[in-house]
Design an enzyme around this catalytic site. Structure first.
Site, mmCIF file in Angstrom:
data_model
loop_
_atom_site.group_PDB
_atom_site.id
_atom_site.type_symbol
_atom_site.label_atom_id
_atom_site.label_comp_id
_atom_site.label_asym_id
_atom_site.label_seq_id
_atom_site.Cartn_x
_atom_site.Cartn_y
_atom_site.Cartn_z
ATOM 1 N N LYS A 37 0.898 -1.267 -0.080
ATOM 2 C CA LYS A 37 -0.330 0.006 -0.170
ATOM 3 C C LYS A 37 0.587 1.301 0.044
ATOM 4 O O LYS A 37 2.066 1.299 0.446
ATOM 5 C CB LYS A 37 -0.901 -0.071 1.261
ATOM 6 C CG LYS A 37 -0.128 0.097 2.650
ATOM 7 C CD LYS A 37 -1.087 0.017 3.724
ATOM 8 C CE LYS A 37 -0.281 0.004 5.146
ATOM 9 N NZ LYS A 37 -0.999 -0.472 6.355
ATOM 10 N N TYR A 87 11.571 32.063 4.184
ATOM 11 C CA TYR A 87 10.264 32.429 4.411
ATOM 12 C C TYR A 87 10.011 33.097 6.001
ATOM 13 O O TYR A 87 10.489 32.257 6.594
ATOM 14 C CB TYR A 87 9.334 31.857 4.217
ATOM 15 C CG TYR A 87 9.186 31.440 2.359
ATOM 16 C CD1 TYR A 87 8.782 32.459 1.662
ATOM 17 C CD2 TYR A 87 9.178 30.183 1.708
ATOM 18 C CE1 TYR A 87 8.618 32.457 0.139
ATOM 19 C CE2 TYR A 87 8.900 29.987 0.683
ATOM 20 C CZ TYR A 87 8.723 30.900 -0.041
ATOM 21 O OH TYR A 87 8.504 31.122 -1.550
#
Ligand SMILES: *Cc1c(COP(=O)(O)O)cnc(C)c1O
EC number: 5.1.1.1
Length: 368
Positions: A37, A264
């Site tokens: 998965k 940032y």
């Protein structure tokens, strides 16, 4: 191999070695289900599952969602595929692609039985999920008295396996809880065996179950993280090799003066002259913002370089003040020696989350 961009290098022979080690801990007759998965935990299920099938390393595959099983069938993989968590809206695709649903609640069970009757399915393979304490998916033991009569002698389906999932198999402080889960699963097994005149396959162990509870192998085990090289246990880790290495490169070097800010929101302010390297891997690649502000790090020429300030979407900025390096040098985010597990721990998360977050856009390179 030295890289010139961000790549995830995947060592398929290490995958084979890990599986062989895990299987060496099982009885020879215990079946091995490979959990592929979430893109095989970030490694790309098409490549991983193809390799496993070609090398005959597993008896079964499991995926979480139907879409993941469809992708494997489109790649013409032949092993049976168990879908751990289907919804009724998936049933058409499930039968079209020869996938095997888990029936985990009365609702989905009745929905599937109606569907199977409607489509005149014959002995379609299904899997019964038993809840032994995780309280996530599955029937409680008492519910089996209502559920089993619906399945008994039902010509449309055939119960191929019944399974349960352990909540804390890697945690030795929860040994008693786990032992109770195993004992409860044996009770499910007795009820189910008394219902059907054919053999049902039972399974409960994930990777840490295989390693820590050999008495709970039943007929099959479901293994994910261990195949990809993580033992969830420092003393067993030397037997396994992480199959993936996330490598990148220094794009640019900057020299900050005291008081300069970086990135940032000015997430880092230099309190001394600081050299920084810009690396092309960011939160869109799976290096979440929680790794910023000095928690996470990478390795450059063998030295640890902490991530400074905020993680950007496509970049991180790391401290190289005391590292001898230049633009174009290779960067190791994680590999078999600098593990994804250790990096994940630096930010308070687990290897599973870090490795399954690796973005599609990162180029995968497979070697055998
Ligand atoms: C993901 C999953 C596994 C695999 O667990 P690992 O710890 O990665 O081995 C097994 N069973 C179920 C039900 C799962 O959801």
């Amino acid at each position: 191999m030295k890289t010139e961009e961000t790549v995830l290098e995947i060592d398929l022979s290490a995958l084979e070695k890990n599986i062989k080690y895990l299987r060496s801990r099982l009885k020879p007759e215990t079946r091995f289900l490979a959990v592929v998965k979430a893109s095989s935990y970030g490694n790309n299920s098409l490549e991983i599952a193809s390799y496993i099938e070609r090398k005959n390393l597993a008896n079964y595959f499991a995926v979480a969602f139907t879409s993941e099983g469809i992708a494997l069938r489109e790649r013409e993989l032949k092993l049976p595929i168990l879908v751990l968590h289907p919804q009724a809206v998936n049933f058409e695709d499930i039968i079209k692609y020869n996938l095997e649903p888990t029936l985990y609640s009365k609702r989905i069970l009745t929905q599937f039985l109606d569907f199977a009757k409607d489509k005149h399915l014959e002995h379609y393979p299904v899997h019964i999920k038993c809840n032994t304490g995780l309280n996530r998916l599955g029937f409680d033991l008492e519910e089996m008295d209502d559920v089993l009569p619906l399945l008994k002698n039902n010509p449309h389906i055939s119960v191929k396996t019944a399974y349960s999932h352990l909540a804390a198999s890697e945690d030795m402080n929860e040994r008693e809880f786990t032992k109770n889960q195993i004992a409860l699963f044996v009770k499910f097994q007795k009820k189910i065996d008394a219902t059907f005149d054919y053999k049902v396959i039972y399974h409960q162990c994930n990777t840490s179950g295989i390693l820590n509870y050999p008495e709970a192998q039943f007929d099959m085990v479901r293994c994910g993280i261990g195949m990809y090289g993580f033992a969830n246990d420092a003393s067993l880790q030397p037997n396994m090799t992480p199959i993936a290495a996330l490598k990148s490169v220094i794009s640019q070097i900057h020299q900050l003066k005291t008081g300069d800010s970086l990135g940032y929101n000015r997430g880092y302010i230099a309190d001394r002259p600081t050299h920084t390297a810009t690396i092309p891997v960011g939160h869109a690649d799976g290096i979440n913002r929680i790794y910023g502000k000095g928690k996470g790090y990478v390795f450059i020429n063998g030295e640890k370089a902490p991530i400074l300030g905020n993680v950007c979407m496509d970049m991180i900025l790391v401290d190289i003040t005391s590292i001898d390096c230049k633009e174009g040098d290779e960067v190791i985010v994680f590999d078999r020696n600098h593990t994804a597990e250790a990096l994940a721990e630096s930010a308070g998360t687990i290897s599973y989350e870090l490795i399954t977050s690796m973005a599609h856009r990162i180029k995968r390179i497979y070697k055998e």
